[in-house]
Write an enzyme that holds these catalytic residues in place. Structure first.
Site, PDB file in Angstrom:
ATOM      1  N   ARG A  27      28.266  39.758  98.843  1.00  0.00           N
ATOM      2  CA  ARG A  27      27.147  40.187  98.000  1.00  0.00           C
ATOM      3  C   ARG A  27      26.571  41.518  98.490  1.00  0.00           C
ATOM      4  NH1 ARG A  27      29.725  37.031  96.228  1.00  0.00           N
ATOM      5  NH2 ARG A  27      29.238  34.995  95.349  1.00  0.00           N
TER       6      ARG A  27
ATOM      7  N   SER B 130      21.669  32.693  90.987  1.00  0.00           N
ATOM      8  CA  SER B 130      21.524  32.201  92.363  1.00  0.00           C
ATOM      9  C   SER B 130      20.543  33.093  93.116  1.00  0.00           C
ATOM     10  CB  SER B 130      22.885  32.197  93.068  1.00  0.00           C
ATOM     11  OG  SER B 130      23.780  31.333  92.415  1.00  0.00           O
TER      12      SER B 130
ATOM     13  N   GLU C 276      19.244  36.908  97.196  1.00  0.00           N
ATOM     14  CA  GLU C 276      20.374  37.613  96.596  1.00  0.00           C
ATOM     15  C   GLU C 276      19.929  38.699  95.623  1.00  0.00           C
ATOM     16  OE1 GLU C 276      24.171  36.255  93.926  1.00  0.00           O
ATOM     17  OE2 GLU C 276      23.771  35.122  95.744  1.00  0.00           O
TER      18      GLU C 276
END
Length: 359
Positions: free
Chosen positions: A170, A252, A355
């Site tokens: 990520r 998420s 995130e």
């Protein structure tokens, strides 16, 4: 380019947070990005670069304040095409403003597999490399070829390959500012305009993710087609994740933390039911959703921010979607996130990292 002032961003972020932008610029071509880079919109009277925020689908962002003072660059560059064919790959290119799932569907319609595990991920193509999106055993870097971007400091177009993008979990060079990452940080310095992906001609289904394995076994299909894998992934995601058009969310909210094998053994000794996944480099990835659920947060609400009842990894808007007066605020979202982080750290000694990009 189209310039808008004092414009609402509520319909441009999937959380539905009611915030506005001092200046928003809609960009539909690489040339338009170059033009805005050299214009007074992005320059102070002294010629310095103004702070900017690149906005794609608004699916991976939390607007923490009422007003975004940075210049918002809304990427709307269209287009999908096959640009090259090699002995091993089809090289496809898409504009930064293309919806990611539209690209997945288009490649499958052409008979090119490779992106099916990434189906239904919200957001745009231009945002995909920034986040190095991933799901169900595949990450963008596994299919990445190269990208074009515009340097906001000079207006020049440049190209990066996978190594130059510095992909990690990520993460990419686009998430780091130069002061943090030497000369390679590009956050606030560059805007992605085109992305190219290499889709394998010798395609094989990626079924390493447990839920996909179970789906294949239940149907007795050992070698599913790319379209079948796409359909399975979509069904799994729809069962677990809320539709942003119905319930505001940013997908998420926390990254799955990684630990050493020793740390994992220690955690398993205390929490035998913990969900974890071994990684190729020997580290262990823990399921953040499981950690949050174990702390009792699933379905809970603070203010107008809540934890989705079907997936603890997703924070949601419990206010009225589209309402300026009763929608969740960025402050409420971050207050809930901080409370969850504290709970997980106190019980497991693990720090969860958000995130989405927090502005």
């Amino acid at each position: 380019m189209l310039v808008e002032k004092n414009t609402s961003l509520q319909n441009l972020n999937t959380f539905g947070i009611a915030a506005s932008a001092d200046v928003l610029v809609r960009l539909t071509s690489t040339q338009a990005v170059q033009e805005v880079a050299s214009s007074a919109i992005l320059r102070t009277p002294q010629g310095a670069l103004r702070p900017s925020l690149v906005l794609g689908g608004g699916s991976n962002i939390v607007l923490s304040g009422d007003v975004v003072h940075a210049v918002v660059l809304k990427m709307e560059i269209p287009g999908m095409a096959l640009v090259e064919e090699t002995a091993k790959h089809w090289i496809v290119q898409a504009g930064a403003g293309v919806r990611w799932h539209d690209l997945v569907e288009w490649t499958l319609q052409q008979g090119w597999g490779g992106l099916e595990n990434l189906a239904l991920i919200p957001g745009t193509v231009g945002a995909a490399p920034v986040q190095n999106i991933g799901a169900y055993g595949v990450e963008l870097q596994d299919r990445f070829h190269s990208l074009d971007a515009v340097d906001l400091r000079t207006g020049q177009v440049f190209t990066l390959d996978a190594a130059q993008c510095a992909f990690a979990y990520r993460d990419s060079v686009f998430k780091h500012v130069p002061a943090q990452a030497g000369d390679f940080g590009l956050a606030g310095q560059a805007v992605i305009t085109q992305v190219r992906l290499a889709l394998p001609k010798q395609w094989q289904p990626e079924l390493g993710y447990l839920e996909l394995q179970r789906k294949a076994e239940s149907l007795g299909i050992a070698q599913p087609s790319a379209q079948q894998v796409c359909d399975w992934v979509c069904a799994i995601r729809r069962a677990k994740l809320p539709d942003p058009a119905q319930i505001g969310n940013a997908g998420s909210f926390f990254k799955n933390p990684t630990v050493t094998q020793e740390q994992c053994r220690d955690t398993i000794a205390r929490e035998p039911k913990i969900v974890y996944y071994p990684l190729p480099d020997g580290r262990i990835k823990l399921a953040a959703g499981w950690l949050i659920d174990a702390c009792g947060w699933k379905g809970k609400t603070l203010g107008r921010a809540g934890v989705y009842e079907h997936q603890a990894l997703v924070l949601v808007n419990r206010g009225t979607l589209g309402s300026c007066d009763n929608s969740v605020t960025g402050g409420e979202v971050m207050t809930l996130a901080a409370a969850i982080q504290t709970s997980v750290y106190e019980r497991f000694g693990i720090r969860l990292e958000p995130e989405p990009i927090v502005v």
